[in-house]
Scaffold this motif. Structure first.
Motif, short mmCIF file in Angstrom:
data_model
loop_
_atom_site.label_atom_id
_atom_site.label_comp_id
_atom_site.label_asym_id
_atom_site.label_seq_id
_atom_site.Cartn_x
_atom_site.Cartn_y
_atom_site.Cartn_z
N LYS A 5 30.51 87.08 84.48
CA LYS A 5 30.25 87.28 85.71
C LYS A 5 28.70 87.44 85.88
CE LYS A 5 34.52 89.78 86.68
NZ LYS A 5 34.86 91.05 86.74
N ILE A 6 28.35 86.91 86.95
CA ILE A 6 26.45 86.96 87.08
C ILE A 6 26.51 88.16 87.92
CG2 ILE A 6 24.60 85.94 88.48
CD1 ILE A 6 26.04 83.16 87.80
N ILE A 7 25.25 89.18 87.40
CA ILE A 7 24.82 90.30 88.32
C ILE A 7 23.32 89.98 88.53
CG2 ILE A 7 24.26 92.76 88.18
CD1 ILE A 7 27.48 92.38 87.90
N ALA A 8 23.34 89.64 89.92
CA ALA A 8 22.00 89.62 90.60
C ALA A 8 21.48 90.95 90.73
CB ALA A 8 22.14 88.84 91.82
N VAL A 9 20.13 91.05 89.93
CA VAL A 9 19.39 92.48 90.04
C VAL A 9 17.99 92.38 90.83
CG1 VAL A 9 18.37 94.08 88.81
CG2 VAL A 9 20.43 92.86 87.83
N VAL A 10 18.16 92.99 91.99
CA VAL A 10 16.85 93.03 92.67
C VAL A 10 15.81 93.93 92.15
CG1 VAL A 10 15.76 93.82 95.05
CG2 VAL A 10 18.04 92.63 95.00
N PHE A 71 21.73 85.54 95.50
CA PHE A 71 22.90 85.90 95.45
C PHE A 71 24.01 85.04 95.26
CE2 PHE A 71 22.00 90.00 98.09
CZ PHE A 71 21.07 90.62 97.22
N GLU A 72 23.79 83.97 95.70
CA GLU A 72 24.96 82.57 95.51
C GLU A 72 25.51 82.41 94.17
OE1 GLU A 72 27.57 79.92 96.81
OE2 GLU A 72 25.91 81.00 98.32
N GLY A 73 26.97 82.67 94.25
CA GLY A 73 27.54 82.35 92.91
C GLY A 73 27.67 83.71 91.96
N ALA A 74 27.08 84.83 92.34
CA ALA A 74 27.06 85.86 91.49
C ALA A 74 28.26 86.66 91.93
CB ALA A 74 25.90 86.65 91.96
N TYR A 75 28.62 87.51 90.90
CA TYR A 75 29.81 88.34 91.09
C TYR A 75 29.35 89.69 91.88
CZ TYR A 75 33.10 92.21 89.91
OH TYR A 75 33.44 93.31 90.09
N GLY A 76 28.14 90.13 91.63
CA GLY A 76 27.76 91.42 92.15
C GLY A 76 26.20 91.55 92.10
N ALA A 77 25.63 92.50 92.62
CA ALA A 77 24.33 92.77 93.06
C ALA A 77 23.99 94.10 92.71
CB ALA A 77 23.61 92.02 93.95
N PHE A 78 22.68 94.38 92.20
CA PHE A 78 21.91 95.59 92.38
C PHE A 78 20.83 95.76 93.43
CE2 PHE A 78 18.69 98.98 90.99
CZ PHE A 78 19.32 99.84 91.13
N VAL A 79 20.97 96.33 94.53
CA VAL A 79 19.95 96.25 95.23
C VAL A 79 19.23 97.77 95.43
CG1 VAL A 79 19.61 96.13 97.64
CG2 VAL A 79 21.42 94.71 96.63
N VAL A 80 17.90 97.63 95.51
CA VAL A 80 17.16 98.73 95.59
C VAL A 80 15.91 98.43 96.29
CG1 VAL A 80 15.97 98.17 93.31
CG2 VAL A 80 15.65 100.58 94.44
N LEU A 114 29.91 88.47 97.82
CA LEU A 114 29.72 89.29 96.42
C LEU A 114 30.93 90.19 96.40
CD1 LEU A 114 25.86 90.15 96.37
CD2 LEU A 114 27.01 88.27 95.12
N LYS A 115 31.40 90.30 95.11
CA LYS A 115 32.68 91.19 95.09
C LYS A 115 32.30 92.66 94.93
CE LYS A 115 35.49 87.55 95.12
NZ LYS A 115 34.34 86.66 95.45
N HIS A 116 31.03 92.99 94.51
CA HIS A 116 30.55 94.25 94.27
C HIS A 116 29.15 94.48 94.22
CE1 HIS A 116 31.30 98.31 91.41
NE2 HIS A 116 30.93 98.39 92.57
N VAL A 117 28.55 95.28 95.03
CA VAL A 117 27.09 95.82 95.19
C VAL A 117 26.83 97.22 94.72
CG1 VAL A 117 25.01 96.07 96.77
CG2 VAL A 117 26.61 93.95 96.72
#
Length: 322
Positions: A5-10, A71-80, A114-117
């Motif tokens: 799973k891809i985690i996109a990290v801001v 975010f495209e295609g990622a499972y989740g993202a961390f946003v700060v 996204l499934k989880h942020v």
């Protein structure tokens, strides 16, 4: 093809996002791969992440379309978001900018499916002050501690957009002891720790552990969606912090409680805001600390650093501040 799973990290090159980026990269057999989001993919830190195996993409919190693509295609993202961003134009409302950035991220997360942020946020200080009957100065845009209150207000964007979100409430960073809030040598040669905490306990954490705890939340999965997690690595009074500093520095450190008004009147930028912040930390300490269960947090982040361990690892940097 990979089923990871891809985690996109801001902010993957920053203090908070960097902790998560490293946690993903240090677990190559884990369930995730890293997509590092940065405004400057050519920076040394971004290149280092790419060299370590991360996918590095350019996006800006002020540009919703770029976030949506990132975010495209990622499972989740961390946003700060960074209230203290040095690139904010003079006179620009930092809180309004932070709210706009969070709204962009929430909409982009919804549109990307996204499934989880995990949203790095903070408590709203205003209800606490009202409940406690405390009269503090009202600052930017009607907030009492703008860099807390705006983040808390932004929580609603993720809920309104239906984004599956965990709200990770952070706290005072250990790193502040290296940037002006650590011990100083007094006229008599003794080290003094001046904190506006009276006798209350302060919750504090290493910035690295924000991202590492986010990793544990992603790994724990959907049971953390919709939940708020209070984060800290240590709860300690000013006297206890001074004791830890003395142990690490090898000489006595005296604790001197500052009055909140004394800090607010110190004259440096954000002095009023920090005075209000410390008044919140001190007056709401009982509930603030209780919301941050260190035993539970270690199930999410087994490497959660105590203040003593962090100070020992940074003792040369501490000495260099004197």
């Amino acid at each position: 093809m990979t089923d990871k799973k891809i985690i996109a990290v801001v902010g993957a090159t920053g203090a908070q996002g960097g902790g998560l980026a490293r946690a993903v990269l240090e677990a190559p057999d884990g369930p995730f791969v890293l997509r590092a989001i940065t405004r400057n993919p050519s920076s040394a830190k971004a290149r280092a992440l790419a060299d370590a195996g991360a996918e590095v993409v350019m996006a800006d919190l002020g540009d919703e379309a770029s976030l949506r693509a990132a975010f495209e295609g990622a499972y989740g993202a961390f946003v700060v978001t960074n209230y203290w961003d040095p690139d904010v134009a003079p006179g620009q409302s930092r809180s309004k900018l932070e709210l706009a950035q969070a709204a962009n991220a929430a909409r982009a997360a919804r549109e990307a499916g996204l499934k989880h942020v995990v949203w790095s946020t903070l408590e709203d200080t205003r209800p606490y002050f009202r409940h406690l009957g405390t009269d503090v100065p009202i600052l930017e845009d009607g907030y009492t501690v703008p860099h807390f209150d705006a983040k808390a207000e932004a929580n609603a964007y993720f809920n309104e957009q239906g984004v599956p979100t965990t709200f990770l409430e952070t706290t005072f960073f250990y790193e502040a002891f290296l940037s002006g809030q650590g011990p100083q040598r007094g006229p008599d040669g003794r080290l003094v720790l001046a904190l506006a905490m009276d006798e209350a306990a302060l919750s504090a954490v290493a910035a690295e552990d924000i991202g590492r705890t986010a990793y544990g939340i992603f790994a724990a999965g959907q049971r953390y969606v919709g939940r708020t997690v209070g984060l800290a690595g240590t709860h300690a009074t000013g006297a206890e912090i001074a004791g830890l500093l003395a142990k690490v520095m090898g000489e006595p450190v005296d604790y001197r409680p500052l009055a909140f008004d004394q800090l607010r009147a110190a004259g440096f930028p954000a002095a009023e805001e920090l005075g209000n912040m410390f008044q919140f930390y001190a007056e709401a300490s009982e509930s603030f600390v209780a919301h941050r269960d260190l035993e539970h947090l270690r199930t999410l982040n087994p490497r959660l650093q105590s203040l003593e361990d962090w100070l020992l690892a940074h003792q040369e940097e501490l000495r260099a501040t004197l």
